[in-house]
Design an enzyme around this catalytic site. Structure first.
Site, PDB file in Angstrom:
ATOM      1  N   GLU A 151       0.800  -1.230   0.000  1.00 45.74           N
ATOM      2  CA  GLU A 151       0.000   0.000   0.000  1.00 45.74           C
ATOM      3  C   GLU A 151       0.833   1.280   0.000  1.00 45.74           C
ATOM      4  OE1 GLU A 151      -2.823  -0.366   3.225  1.00 45.74           O
ATOM      5  OE2 GLU A 151      -3.460  -2.337   2.547  1.00 45.74           O
ATOM      6  N   GLU A 256      -6.324 -10.552  -1.248  1.00 44.16           N
ATOM      7  CA  GLU A 256      -7.109 -10.300  -0.023  1.00 44.16           C
ATOM      8  C   GLU A 256      -8.593 -10.228  -0.375  1.00 44.16           C
ATOM      9  OE1 GLU A 256      -5.498  -7.055   2.298  1.00 44.16           O
ATOM     10  OE2 GLU A 256      -3.442  -7.594   1.825  1.00 44.16           O
TER      11      GLU A 256
END
Ligand code: G3I
Length: 370
Positions: A151, A256
């Site tokens: 991220e 995810e």
């Protein structure tokens, strides 16, 4: 009688071949790895919930520790490393012959405060290097792939302001990959992020991948996190994301996956974490405490089918599909950003039963897609 016996054994291989797989890992064995996460601590699993471990070993061939390799858990103090939970998950993965994903080496979240107190840039760089050294060497030969950087991007594709960017500049990403490669040249290395269906953010990820490659720094894979809902992103947007990322030449992974079915408090974006407390128990944000309505269950089931049919179509580009959790009982979605909600994003319900979406995936016709 003897003839009947012989006939039975002669046809046994045929009978076995025509048997439909009754678990996810066998179903998609020729397509991609199928993963789940294992958590730790107060609301899960290792040492506490064997039912979840049973699900993971029966249906999945890849595992990601949901929290225990993260900085706050593995390196809670400047010179202290704690690996006991991560080690338990590692042992479980290896006992069950599973692919093990190391999650994650460099992420701005779940980093203890002492890291921001390191004000000397050379010391900071050395500290990051040591963090990577400790984790990568500790799990060398056990972890198959590391999410090296997680991220790093804003939704507009620019680099997120983090303590790493602040102290090391943009080169923190290449340094992290270089250090990981130096400490274990055999482990696979990945960049992982969410919202990659947004073109600007995706372009940012592609810039990161290409820039590493141009500099001769190894990157093997990119992870699309896939915290999605019943409508967004569209199948078309997901498909474009897979195609564009695969063009960089690295493996694409869905890392995810979960599909939330309750309202996303995006209207509240920007409010402080503590302020979400006042929305706890508010039906507007938590409508299905009594159970998931049939019509929503149906939408979830169809959504999973649509998504998996797309993954199968692009299986030449996708090496792994990992669900972020196992059962709805433990999903992070129940606690984020409003605590104690009832969400239903996974394939197993709160009583550990297989949901209609699970059977829908087993039912996907793979015959023409081999
Ligand atoms: O460790 C403390 C524990 O001591 C305390 O008793 C408890 C009280 O609530 O909190 C515990 O910390 C929680 C931690 O999980 C456990 O390791 C945090 O409150 C909680 O916020 C944290 O949530 C995790 C979240 O990352 C943190 O950002 C979720 O479980 C985890 O599913 C989630 O995973 C992330 C991926 O790593 C990266 N991509 C997004 C994804 C979802 O947010």
């Amino acid at each position: 009688m003897r003839n009947i016996f012989l006939l039975f054994f002669a046809y046994l291989p045929l009978v076995m071949c025509s048997q439909k797989p009754d678990n996810l890992k066998d179903k998609f064995a020729n397509y991609f790895l199928i993963g789940a996460t294992i958590n730790q601590e107060d609301y899960q699993i290792i040492d506490k919930d064997n039912k979840v471990l049973k699900i993971v070993s029966e249906d999945f061939n890849s595992v990601t520790p949901e929290n225990s390799m993260k900085w706050m858990h593995s390196h809670p103090e400047y010179s202290k490393f704690t690996f006991s939970n991560a080690q338990k998950i590692t042992d479980f993965a290896k006992e069950n012959d599973m692919f093990l994903l190391g999650h994650t080496l460099v992420w701005h979240n779940q980093v203890p405060e002492y890291v921001s107190d390191i004000k000397d840039k050379i010391k900071f760089d050395l500290h990051i290097k040591n963090h990577i050294f400790q984790l990568v060497t500790r799990f060398k030969g056990k972890v198959d792939m590391w999410d090296v950087v997680n991220e790093a991007l804003n939704d507009d594709g620019t680099l997120r302001e983090t303590v790493f960017l602040d102290m090391m500049g943009e080169s923190y990403i290449e340094k992290a990959f270089q250090y990981a490669n130096d400490f274990d040249p055999n482990v696979e290395l990945a960049y992982n992020d969410y919202n990659l269906y947004k073109p600007n953010k995706r372009a940012g990820a592609i810039r990161i991948i290409n820039s590493l490659k141009e500099k001769g720094i190894r990157i093997d894979a990119v992870g699309i996190q896939a915290h999605w809902d019943l409508h967004f992103p569209s199948i078309k947007e997901i498909e474009q994301t897979i195609i564009d990322l695969a063009e960089t030449g690295v493996d694409v992974m869905i890392t995810e996956l979960d599909i939330t079915v309750i309202p996303n408090p995006y209207e509240l974006a920007g409010i402080a974490r503590e302020e979400f407390k006042k929305f706890e128990g508010d039906k507007k944000w938590d409508p299905y405490q009594a159970g998931i309505p049939d019509n929503v269950q149906k939408k979830l089931t169809k959504r999973y089918r649509d998504i998996f049919e797309l993954f199968v179509k692009h299986h030449d580009k996708i090496s792994r599909v990992t669900f972020w959790g196992t059962t709805d009982k433990y999903t992070w979605r129940n606690q984020n950003p409003i605590n104690n909600r009832a969400d239903y994003p996974l394939l197993f319900d709160r009583e550990y039963n297989k949901k209609p979406a699970y059977y829908e995936l087993l039912d996907i016709d793979l015959s023409e897609k081999n």
